[in-house]
Design a protein around this motif. Structure first.
Motif, short mmCIF file in Angstrom:
data_model
loop_
_atom_site.label_atom_id
_atom_site.label_comp_id
_atom_site.label_asym_id
_atom_site.label_seq_id
_atom_site.Cartn_x
_atom_site.Cartn_y
_atom_site.Cartn_z
N VAL A 1 0.47 -1.07 -0.13
CA VAL A 1 -0.41 -0.10 0.05
C VAL A 1 1.16 1.24 -0.14
N ALA A 2 1.98 1.51 0.61
CA ALA A 2 2.75 2.21 0.76
C ALA A 2 3.16 2.75 -0.10
N ALA A 3 3.95 1.24 -1.49
CA ALA A 3 4.76 2.09 -2.53
C ALA A 3 3.23 2.25 -3.65
N ILE A 4 2.45 1.87 -3.37
CA ILE A 4 1.55 2.07 -3.94
C ILE A 4 0.88 4.07 -4.16
N TYR A 5 1.00 3.95 -3.16
CA TYR A 5 0.89 5.72 -2.84
C TYR A 5 2.09 7.28 -2.79
N VAL A 6 3.51 5.87 -2.58
CA VAL A 6 4.09 7.70 -2.15
C VAL A 6 4.91 8.06 -3.45
N ARG A 7 5.26 9.24 -3.66
CA ARG A 7 5.75 9.19 -5.05
C ARG A 7 6.00 8.94 -6.23
N ARG A 8 5.57 9.24 -6.79
CA ARG A 8 5.60 7.85 -8.72
C ARG A 8 7.16 8.32 -9.16
N ASN B 1 12.09 2.12 -24.09
CA ASN B 1 11.19 3.10 -23.39
C ASN B 1 11.94 3.65 -21.83
N HIS B 2 12.12 3.01 -21.49
CA HIS B 2 12.44 3.88 -19.83
C HIS B 2 13.68 4.71 -20.29
N ASP B 3 14.70 5.00 -21.87
CA ASP B 3 15.37 6.16 -21.70
C ASP B 3 15.02 7.19 -22.03
N TYR B 4 13.52 7.73 -22.40
CA TYR B 4 12.69 8.84 -22.36
C TYR B 4 13.01 9.81 -21.38
N GLY B 5 12.86 9.34 -20.17
CA GLY B 5 12.74 9.73 -18.98
C GLY B 5 11.25 9.53 -18.22
N ASP B 6 10.09 8.54 -19.31
CA ASP B 6 8.32 8.83 -19.35
C ASP B 6 8.09 8.80 -17.79
N TYR B 7 9.28 8.09 -17.04
CA TYR B 7 8.32 6.91 -15.82
C TYR B 7 9.01 8.06 -14.59
N ILE B 8 8.96 9.61 -14.91
CA ILE B 8 8.81 10.36 -13.21
C ILE B 8 8.88 11.46 -14.21
N GLN B 9 8.12 12.22 -12.59
CA GLN B 9 8.15 13.63 -12.42
C GLN B 9 9.22 15.03 -13.07
N TRP B 10 9.34 14.96 -13.72
CA TRP B 10 10.16 16.42 -13.88
C TRP B 10 9.47 18.45 -13.29
N ALA B 11 10.48 18.84 -13.17
CA ALA B 11 10.07 19.69 -13.01
C ALA B 11 10.02 20.79 -13.97
N THR B 12 10.36 20.89 -15.26
CA THR B 12 9.73 21.41 -16.19
C THR B 12 10.37 20.55 -17.89
N PRO B 13 9.28 20.36 -18.95
CA PRO B 13 9.60 19.75 -20.40
C PRO B 13 11.54 20.17 -20.49
N GLU B 14 11.76 21.24 -20.15
CA GLU B 14 13.48 21.33 -20.37
C GLU B 14 14.18 20.61 -20.20
N ALA B 15 14.06 20.02 -18.57
CA ALA B 15 15.05 19.12 -17.80
C ALA B 15 14.43 17.86 -18.15
N LYS B 16 13.51 17.34 -18.67
CA LYS B 16 13.03 16.07 -19.26
C LYS B 16 14.08 15.87 -20.69
#
Length: 393
Positions: free
Chosen positions: A48-55, A219-234
């Protein structure tokens, strides 16, 4: 996932209750009751904790890593031992349900103990238990100069999961030991961040092949699975990762083709960006990659996700002789014995590990060099693939 969680927990607990019947037949239940169920309670809280902590956070990654290992240690020995209890219960059903036989419970617990040790090996040593897998593939139109041409393929490094430098170097030394003419990497160099490769650049730069090293993105190389501060950072992260490919000596192919020459003859190497079925991004463009490639050229395609093969490659107007993919990891869990091959990932991907053929076109799906989520591998060991091309007479 959150919607399915109650059902998953219910099935898991049902299996635990059933397995507990074997324990009760041979062990005083009062001695183990609290420990047995306390483990399940802690695992449920962790899920439950793993599901609800920050993605995508480090906390979530750590939780998932530990939970997968502990859940497999807890669940797999019980799951694969249950058939013994089930057979006994069917017999008991026709005999008026007498008490469980002592020897059946002992056999069940013995099987569980063996499986526990196998799982323990997988999550402690399996992550660097590299295996070399060899395939020889025959083609009638392979240029004669490339008869016997050898390719070493690795894929799914996931450098952000690595911690053991000696273990990683063991795998890289095995790659070099194959002495193939070319090394191909088919995507997922990192989990999310280009910086995950910083400490591993010198090691991967040490890979050598006389005709070069080539790569594509996963698929993991594009940084699609974490939250970025800005699109430029991604975007900057992806740009940096492309630089890393160059720093480790790999020529990154982005929907493009190059020609490999040998003794006056040539074959074409294609590389597309990630293209996956379902919810995965479809960045890759095979049509673009083959725009200037002659129809009669012998073609090898690097495409990270094997679903691209049936969905796009087989129907492509040009004949792509061999496709090399990864992505599935063989789910890092499965059974491969005496020609038998099974993993739960087969219910998601039709082509998930090894060699496949369709109308003269071949696909090889590599089980992966690294690991993700589960910090180990159980039965589906990390792979260095060596593929030899042969010309049929």
């Amino acid at each position: 996932m959150a919607k399915r969680l109650p059902l998953i927990i219910l099935l898991w607990l049902a299996a635990d209750v059933y397995f507990y019947q074997a324990l009760r037949a041979v062990v005083d239940p009062s001695a183990f009751l609290w420990a047995y169920w306390l483990i399940d309670l802690f695992l449920i809280i962790g899920i439950v904790a793993a599901i609800y902590v920050r993605r995508g956070s480090r906390t979530q990654h750590t939780l998932i890593t530990w939970l997968l290992g502990l859940m497999l240690l807890s669940f797999i020995p019980r799951l694969f031992s249950l058939p013994f209890l089930l057979v006994e219960d069917i017999i008991r059903l026709f005999r008026g349900f007498p008490p469980r036989a002592w020897w059946v419970s002992e056999l069940t617990l013995g099987m569980a103990a063996v499986l526990f040790l196998l799982v323990l090996f997988g999550i402690t040593r399996g992550r660097h238990f590299y295996r070399v897998r060899r395939e020889t593939i025959y083609f009638p139109d392979l240029p004669e100069a490339f008869d016997g041409f050898s390719i070493t393929q690795i894929t799914d490094v996931h450098s952000g999961s690595f911690t053991n430098a000696a273990g990683v170097q063991k795998g890289l030394d095995l790659v070099n030991a194959q002495q193939s003419e070319i090394i191909l990497f088919t995507g997922d160099l990192v989990n999310n961040l280009a910086s995950e490769m910083d400490r591993w650049i010198p090691a991967f730069a040490g890979l050598t092949a006389p005709m070069g090293k080539f790569s594509v993105l996963g698929n993991h190389d594009y940084g699609d699975y974490i939250q970025w501060a800005t699109p430029e950072a991604k975007r900057d992260n992806l740009d940096r990762l492309k630089e890393v490919h160059a720093e480790i000596g790999f020529r990154l192919l982005l929907d493009e083709a190059i020609t490999l020459f040998k003794d006056g003859q040539s074959i074409t190497l294609l590389g597309v960006e990630n293209w996956g079925k379902g919810g995965f991004h479809k960045y890759g463009d095979l049509k673009k990659a083959t725009t200037e490639v002659p129809d009669d050229a012998f073609k090898i395609l690097m495409s990270h996700d094997p679903s691209h093969w049936e969905a796009v490659t087989l129907d492509h107007h040009q004949h792509v002789h061999l496709t090399l993919s990864g992505h599935t990891h063989g789910m890092q869990f499965g059974i491969e014995l005496f020609g038998f091959k099974w993993s739960p990932i087969k219910y998601v991907y039709k082509q998930w590990a090894g060699l496949y053929r369709n109308n003269g076109r071949f696909l090889y799906v590599n089980r992966g060099f690294g690991f993700l989520g589960l910090k180990g591998r159980i039965g589906m060991w990390p792979e260095v693939a060596v593929i030899t091309l042969k010309r049929t007479s």
